[in-house]
Scaffold this active site. Structure first.
Site, PDB file in Angstrom:
ATOM      1  CE  LYS A 116     -39.676  -8.396  65.370  1.00  0.00           C
ATOM      2  NZ  LYS A 116     -38.501  -7.633  64.964  1.00  0.00           N
ATOM      3  CD  GLU A 200     -41.148 -18.593  61.789  1.00  0.00           C
ATOM      4  OE1 GLU A 200     -40.266 -19.047  62.541  1.00  0.00           O
ATOM      5  OE2 GLU A 200     -41.054 -17.519  61.192  1.00  0.00           O
ATOM      6  CG  HIS A 235     -34.483 -16.004  73.797  1.00  0.00           C
ATOM      7  ND1 HIS A 235     -34.295 -16.717  72.641  1.00  0.00           N
ATOM      8  CD2 HIS A 235     -35.502 -16.607  74.448  1.00  0.00           C
ATOM      9  CE1 HIS A 235     -35.177 -17.702  72.592  1.00  0.00           C
ATOM     10  NE2 HIS A 235     -35.911 -17.665  73.682  1.00  0.00           N
ATOM     11  CD  GLU A 275     -32.085 -11.533  64.551  1.00  0.00           C
ATOM     12  OE1 GLU A 275     -31.617 -10.826  65.442  1.00  0.00           O
ATOM     13  OE2 GLU A 275     -33.064 -12.306  64.747  1.00  0.00           O
ATOM     14  CD  GLU A 287     -36.926 -11.586  65.412  1.00  0.00           C
ATOM     15  OE1 GLU A 287     -36.180 -10.700  65.860  1.00  0.00           O
ATOM     16  OE2 GLU A 287     -37.486 -12.435  66.117  1.00  0.00           O
ATOM     17  CG  ASN A 289     -32.263  -7.214  64.823  1.00  0.00           C
ATOM     18  OD1 ASN A 289     -33.424  -7.388  65.181  1.00  0.00           O
ATOM     19  ND2 ASN A 289     -31.324  -8.112  65.010  1.00  0.00           N
ATOM     20  NE  ARG A 291     -31.773  -3.677  67.910  1.00  0.00           N
ATOM     21  CZ  ARG A 291     -31.110  -4.813  68.068  1.00  0.00           C
ATOM     22  NH1 ARG A 291     -29.797  -4.809  67.932  1.00  0.00           N
ATOM     23  NH2 ARG A 291     -31.722  -5.938  68.341  1.00  0.00           N
TER      24      ARG A 291
HETATM   25  C1  MV4 Z   1     -37.101 -20.227  65.821  1.00  0.00           C
HETATM   26  C2  MV4 Z   1     -36.473 -21.392  66.327  1.00  0.00           C
HETATM   27  C3  MV4 Z   1     -36.797 -22.587  65.749  1.00  0.00           C
HETATM   28  N1  MV4 Z   1     -37.702 -22.637  64.745  1.00  0.00           N
HETATM   29  N2  MV4 Z   1     -37.966 -20.323  64.805  1.00  0.00           N
HETATM   30  C4  MV4 Z   1     -35.458 -17.173  69.112  1.00  0.00           C
HETATM   31  C5  MV4 Z   1     -35.154 -15.724  68.942  1.00  0.00           C
HETATM   32  C6  MV4 Z   1     -35.963 -15.272  67.799  1.00  0.00           C
HETATM   33  N3  MV4 Z   1     -35.325 -14.212  67.097  1.00  0.00           N
HETATM   34  C7  MV4 Z   1     -36.122 -16.499  66.962  1.00  0.00           C
HETATM   35  N4  MV4 Z   1     -35.818 -17.617  67.805  1.00  0.00           N
HETATM   36  C8  MV4 Z   1     -35.982 -18.876  67.360  1.00  0.00           C
HETATM   37  N5  MV4 Z   1     -36.838 -19.017  66.308  1.00  0.00           N
HETATM   38  C9  MV4 Z   1     -38.266 -21.509  64.287  1.00  0.00           C
HETATM   39  N6  MV4 Z   1     -39.157 -21.588  63.306  1.00  0.00           N
HETATM   40  C10 MV4 Z   1     -35.560 -21.267  67.380  1.00  0.00           C
HETATM   41  C11 MV4 Z   1     -35.320 -19.994  67.897  1.00  0.00           C
HETATM   42  C12 MV4 Z   1     -34.380 -19.937  68.988  1.00  0.00           C
HETATM   43  C13 MV4 Z   1     -33.206 -19.202  68.872  1.00  0.00           C
HETATM   44  C14 MV4 Z   1     -32.889 -18.468  67.739  1.00  0.00           C
HETATM   45  C15 MV4 Z   1     -31.732 -17.739  67.670  1.00  0.00           C
HETATM   46  C16 MV4 Z   1     -30.855 -17.732  68.747  1.00  0.00           C
HETATM   47  C17 MV4 Z   1     -31.154 -18.435  69.853  1.00  0.00           C
HETATM   48  C18 MV4 Z   1     -32.318 -19.180  69.954  1.00  0.00           C
HETATM   49  C19 MV4 Z   1     -32.588 -19.905  71.122  1.00  0.00           C
HETATM   50  C20 MV4 Z   1     -33.749 -20.625  71.213  1.00  0.00           C
HETATM   51  C21 MV4 Z   1     -34.656 -20.631  70.158  1.00  0.00           C
END
Ligand code: MV4
Length: 447
Positions: A116, A200, A235, A275, A287, A289, A291
């Site tokens: 990542k 972050e 998640h 994403e 991120e 993905n 796939r």
């Molecule tokens: C974050 C965030 C808030 N701030 N990054 C969770 C999954 C991962 N792919 C990234 N995620 C998050 N990153 C920053 N800088 C909050 C989340 C997050 C979230 C993101 C997408 C879908 C659901 C989530 C649930 C909780 C937290």
């Protein structure tokens, strides 16, 4: 085009890939564990090979067994599906070294996006906005404190080899950072085999918006619009929709152009998803993905493009048949993920399906390998069906969703259908007024 494709997966996604192959006149090989001998995708395949006992590490993750099955059956190509080996760069490389086509991106791109920190750096260099954060991994507390001061609290500690949210920790001040950093590093090392973490700025109420990409690795690259995947708990996504009710046409256009420009420069091949977190009118890359995704059908419903078919064509060396201007996104689509779980406690509910009646009618699609009498095994992910509805407008789509959920009968096991019924009448969902935390509050926390 390929003559025979080995599908290295199980359940609804294996069936989804089988369907695309059959429509293209491609023979299929189903590999399966002993627990999946009577699965629908196995019954429909042209050839089947049992590759091991129920435990995934001995079957669906057993690379030697999968390659042997491909060799014995004379398959030309392997589709990894999603989960299991789909984002394993070494697997992609090994498949090609053994003379089979890997139906997916290059091993190099899978590896790049798997880390990542490297993915974020690549995105930044390609001109995609990223969440303000540390310049790469933070080695020690001194470096973390310096980075956190520059970013501003609260900060989120993320694992470089993570993804999907596992092992993330919020720190609201320097004391919390000092306490959590070693824990996060230790967890990253034990969960993902790599202790690297990065920081972050913590966005407190983002939406999760992702964009579907198709590239041919020959200069052709398009997007098929975004998906709003904010409705998740622990998640795990539960409901996805497209287009996102949060974006206006200008924002949509900006996001699409951004992703397409960057991934074309990267020379990305196959289907992929970029994403973003979206908050206060701003997009931040988190991120990529590399796939096919569970929620790809909603994009298919509004674009009319069979994403698996395109993956197969691209892997066989064909250029994309479409330019961006050929793509028209039409109407609205919603997917409900139906799991074999208690709808209140989310405890798994494997067992025999004693009644089965899938909904139908205009604008209704069910992607599922269930049938009357099928025994849902206890060893794997509890996703058993995806209900996908399409309508001209979001409101038509919501009405159709409520109608289809009412028709759906799955007896003998517990499913999350009742929870989806409750959700489909919730005011915030109907209004499109939700962020990534909303569903967790709506369902309550049973744990
Ligand atoms: C974050 C965030 C808030 N701030 N990054 C969770 C999954 C991962 N792919 C990234 N995620 C998050 N990153 C920053 N800088 C909050 C989340 C997050 C979230 C993101 C997408 C879908 C659901 C989530 C649930 C909780 C937290």
């Amino acid at each position: 085009m390929f003559e025979k494709v080995l599908i290295a997966n199980r359940g609804e996604i294996a069936l989804r890939i089988h369907r695309a192959c059959r429509e293209m006149g491609i023979k299929t090989v189903a590999v399966h564990s002993t627990a999946d001998a009577y699965a629908m995708n196995v019954r429909l395949a042209d050839e089947t090979v049992c590759i091991g006992p129920p435990a995934a590490r001995d079957s669906y993750l057993n690379v030697a067994a999968i390659l042997s099955a491909a060799a014995i059956t004379g398959a030309d190509a392997i589709h990894p599906g999603l989960g299991f080996l789909a984002e394993d760069a070494d697997f992609a490389a090994t498949v090609e070294e053994h003379g089979f086509a890997f139906i997916g991106p290059s091993a190099e791109h899978i590896r790049l996006m798997g880390n990542k920190v490297a993915a974020k750096e690549a995105a930044r260099k390609l001109g995609i906005p990223t969440v303000p954060g540390s310049a790469g991994a933070v080695r020690d507390l001194g470096a973390a404190e310096t980075a956190a001061r520059a970013i501003g609290y609260p900060v989120l500690i993320k694992a470089a080899a993570g993804g999907g949210g596992r092992g993330m920790k919020v720190a609201h001040n320097a004391a919390e950072l000092a306490r959590m950093l070693p824990i996060a590093q230790h967890e990253a090392a034990s969960f993902f085999g790599c202790g690297e973490v990065y920081l972050e700025r913590h966005l407190e109420r983002p939406r999760h918006i992702e964009i579907q990409i198709l590239g041919d690795g020959q200069g052709g690259l398009i997007h098929l619009g975004e998906r709003d995947c904010s409705l998740q708990r622990s998640h795990q996504k539960m409901v996805e929709e497209t287009p996102s009710p949060a974006l206006n046409p200008e924002e949509r256009e900006r996001l699409g152009t951004l992703a397409v420009t960057a991934l074309r420069e990267l020379g990305y091949k196959s289907a992929g998803t970029v994403e973003f977190l979206y908050q206060d009118g701003e997009f931040f890359f988190i991120e990529m993905n590399t796939r096919l995704q569970v929620e790809h059908p909603i994009t298919e419903m509004i674009s009319g493009i069979d994403i698996v078919r395109e993956q197969l064509r691209i892997a066989a060396g064909a250029p994309l048949n479409y330019r961006q201007s050929d793509i028209t996104l039409c109407g609205h689509a919603i997917e409900c993920r139906i799991n074999a779980e208690n709808p209140d406690t989310f405890l798994p509910s494997p067992g025999r399906v004693t009644d089965y009646h899938a909904p139908g009618g205009l604008g209704v699609r069910v992607d599922s390998a269930l049938y009357h009498g099928y025994q849902v095994p206890p060893y794997y992910d509890s996703l058993i069906a995806k209900l996908i509805v399409h309508g001209k407008s979001r409101n038509e789509c919501l009405m159709r969703l409520r109608r289809a959920l009412e028709e759906y009968v799955i007896g003998g096991i517990e499913t999350t259908i009742p929870l989806h019924q409750r959700l489909a009448t919730a005011a915030e969902f109907i209004d499109g007024d939700y962020d990534v935390h909303w569903l967790e509050r709506f369902v309550g926390n049973p744990a």
